[in-house]
Design an enzyme around this catalytic site. Structure first.
Site, PDB file in Angstrom:
ATOM      1  CG  ASP A  40     -15.704   4.063  13.363  1.00 34.60           C
ATOM      2  OD1 ASP A  40     -16.302   5.462  13.239  1.00 34.60           O
ATOM      3  OD2 ASP A  40     -14.181   4.936  13.552  1.00 34.60           O
ATOM      4  CE  LYS A  62     -16.396  10.000  14.903  1.00 32.19           C
ATOM      5  NZ  LYS A  62     -15.780  11.092  14.012  1.00 32.19           N
ATOM      6  CG  MET A 179      -9.268  10.556   6.828  1.00 23.99           C
ATOM      7  SD  MET A 179      -9.285  11.539   7.996  1.00 23.99           S
ATOM      8  CE  MET A 179      -7.769  11.481   9.014  1.00 23.99           C
TER       9      MET A 179
HETATM   10  N1  SAH Z   1      -7.810   4.515  13.370  1.00 22.55           N
HETATM   11  C1  SAH Z   1      -8.293   4.215  11.877  1.00 22.55           C
HETATM   12  C2  SAH Z   1      -7.801   5.896  10.611  1.00 22.55           C
HETATM   13  C3  SAH Z   1      -9.357   6.616  11.176  1.00 22.55           C
HETATM   14  S1  SAH Z   1      -9.191   8.092   9.770  1.00 22.55           S
HETATM   15  C4  SAH Z   1      -6.270   3.494  11.435  1.00 22.55           C
HETATM   16  O1  SAH Z   1      -5.947   3.150  12.064  1.00 22.55           O
HETATM   17  O2  SAH Z   1      -6.364   2.949  10.348  1.00 22.55           O
HETATM   18  C5  SAH Z   1      -9.796   7.053   8.143  1.00 22.55           C
HETATM   19  C6  SAH Z   1      -8.437   7.123   7.405  1.00 22.55           C
HETATM   20  O3  SAH Z   1      -7.880   5.545   6.978  1.00 22.55           O
HETATM   21  C7  SAH Z   1      -9.223   7.256   5.854  1.00 22.55           C
HETATM   22  O4  SAH Z   1      -9.812   8.092   5.082  1.00 22.55           O
HETATM   23  C8  SAH Z   1      -7.918   6.060   5.086  1.00 22.55           C
HETATM   24  O5  SAH Z   1      -7.023   7.097   4.793  1.00 22.55           O
HETATM   25  C9  SAH Z   1      -7.644   5.229   6.491  1.00 22.55           C
HETATM   26  N2  SAH Z   1      -8.171   3.795   5.892  1.00 22.55           N
HETATM   27  C10 SAH Z   1      -9.050   2.989   6.844  1.00 22.55           C
HETATM   28  N3  SAH Z   1      -9.524   2.126   6.432  1.00 22.55           N
HETATM   29  C11 SAH Z   1      -8.553   2.051   5.337  1.00 22.55           C
HETATM   30  C12 SAH Z   1      -8.232   0.735   4.499  1.00 22.55           C
HETATM   31  N4  SAH Z   1      -8.512  -0.567   4.863  1.00 22.55           N
HETATM   32  N5  SAH Z   1      -7.960   0.335   3.231  1.00 22.55           N
HETATM   33  C13 SAH Z   1      -6.854   2.251   3.350  1.00 22.55           C
HETATM   34  N6  SAH Z   1      -6.857   3.382   3.980  1.00 22.55           N
HETATM   35  C14 SAH Z   1      -7.607   3.186   5.272  1.00 22.55           C
END
Ligand code: SAH
Length: 261
Positions: A40, A62, A179
């Site tokens: 990803d 994505k 998001m």
């Molecule tokens: N499965 C992932 C979420 C995927 S959706 C999880 O458990 O974290 C994607 C969203 O996750 C991004 O738009 C943001 O809101 C958040 N995200 C992912 N990595 C991040 C990070 N290191 N810091 C802050 N937000 C993050």
């Protein structure tokens, strides 16, 4: 007769929020055994360093709003690779089963007769608050936590924010919005229908990574703060009274407001 290659294996693996030290031992073992890794775009470069040089690495970003590999293509490709005998790891940001479409991938792979191992990762919402020294729950402030998307899928309405706000207010629940950056004005206005204007809010971008940045504010200033501080995706918007102590610290540290003479 040509020998039949045995079926490979498939794992949906959580890469955690970015800090490689937050990777689970199980995730590391899966990566080290992989022959193909589908990655990803939210997986941090420091994590990719753990993929063996012998493994093929395929980028399948994505990120919302950007050009990306269609989900159906990713799933078809994974099925093919497993049938070719590869040890496939699908490496997903955070936890594969938190707002990452891991459930859909699992269902399609299982429908193709493929056994899938799912490996938890630390979800970014959790890392975002912990990185600020703030608990997700607290006996005085929050008795639960809600992981929720700020981005409705095409054709869907998305969360009913006033109801979410009411629930969080009445039941004392911490809200972790994923998001949500591009919809911050709408989220702010709708949450204000059920939560007080002074409810503390933190926005954490790139949680657990070397470039982590954050801002602490109140719900009625969420959108303006995001813009003033230049914060954006990937970020977590955390809302709730668990942030009270941190908000007080920030107020003390803030430079005094100059009054016009
Ligand atoms: N499965 C992932 C979420 C995927 S959706 C999880 O458990 O974290 C994607 C969203 O996750 C991004 O738009 C943001 O809101 C958040 N995200 C992912 N990595 C991040 C990070 N290191 N810091 C802050 N937000 C993050």
């Amino acid at each position: 007769m040509t020998p039949v290659r045995p079926l490979g294996s498939c794992a949906l693996v959580g890469a955690g929020p970015g800090d490689p030290d937050l990777l689970t031992l199980k995730a590391l073992k899966c990566l080290q055994a992989a022959t193909v890794v589908l990655v990803d775009d939210l997986v941090a470069p420091a994590i990719l360093a753990h993929i063996p040089a012998s493994a093929r690495q395929i980028e399948v970003g994505k990120r919302g709003g950007c050009l990306s590999t269609p989900q159906a293509f990713i799933e078809k490709h994974m099925i093919q690779l497993v049938r070719q005998g590869e040890r496939v790891v699908r490496l997903k940001g955070g936890d594969p089963f938190v707002l990452g479409r891991g459930g859909e991938e699992l269902a399609h792979l299982q429908a193709a007769g493929i056994e899938v191992e799912v490996v938890n990762g630390i979800t970014s919402g959790q890392a975002a608050l912990t990185g600020l020294g703030v608990p997700l729950t607290h006996r005085d402030h929050a008795q639960g936590v809600l992981f929720i998307t700020g981005h409705a899928q095409p054709g869907a309405q998305g969360p009913d924010w006033p109801s979410v706000a009411q629930l969080c207010h009445q039941q004392r629940i911490t809200l972790l919005i994923y998001m949500g950056a591009s919809r911050s004005a709408h989220i702010q206005a709708s949450l204000l229908q059920g939560l007080p204007a002074h409810t503390p809010v933190a926005v954490v971008q790139n949680a657990s990574r070397p470039d982590q940045r954050h801002a602490v504010t109140t719900l009625d200033a969420l959108h303006d703060t995001l813009h003033a501080e230049g914060l954006g995706s990937p970020c977590i918007i955390a809302v709730g009274d668990v942030l009270t102590a941190l908000a007080a610290l920030h107020e003390q540290a803030a430079p005094p407001i100059k009054c016009a003479a």
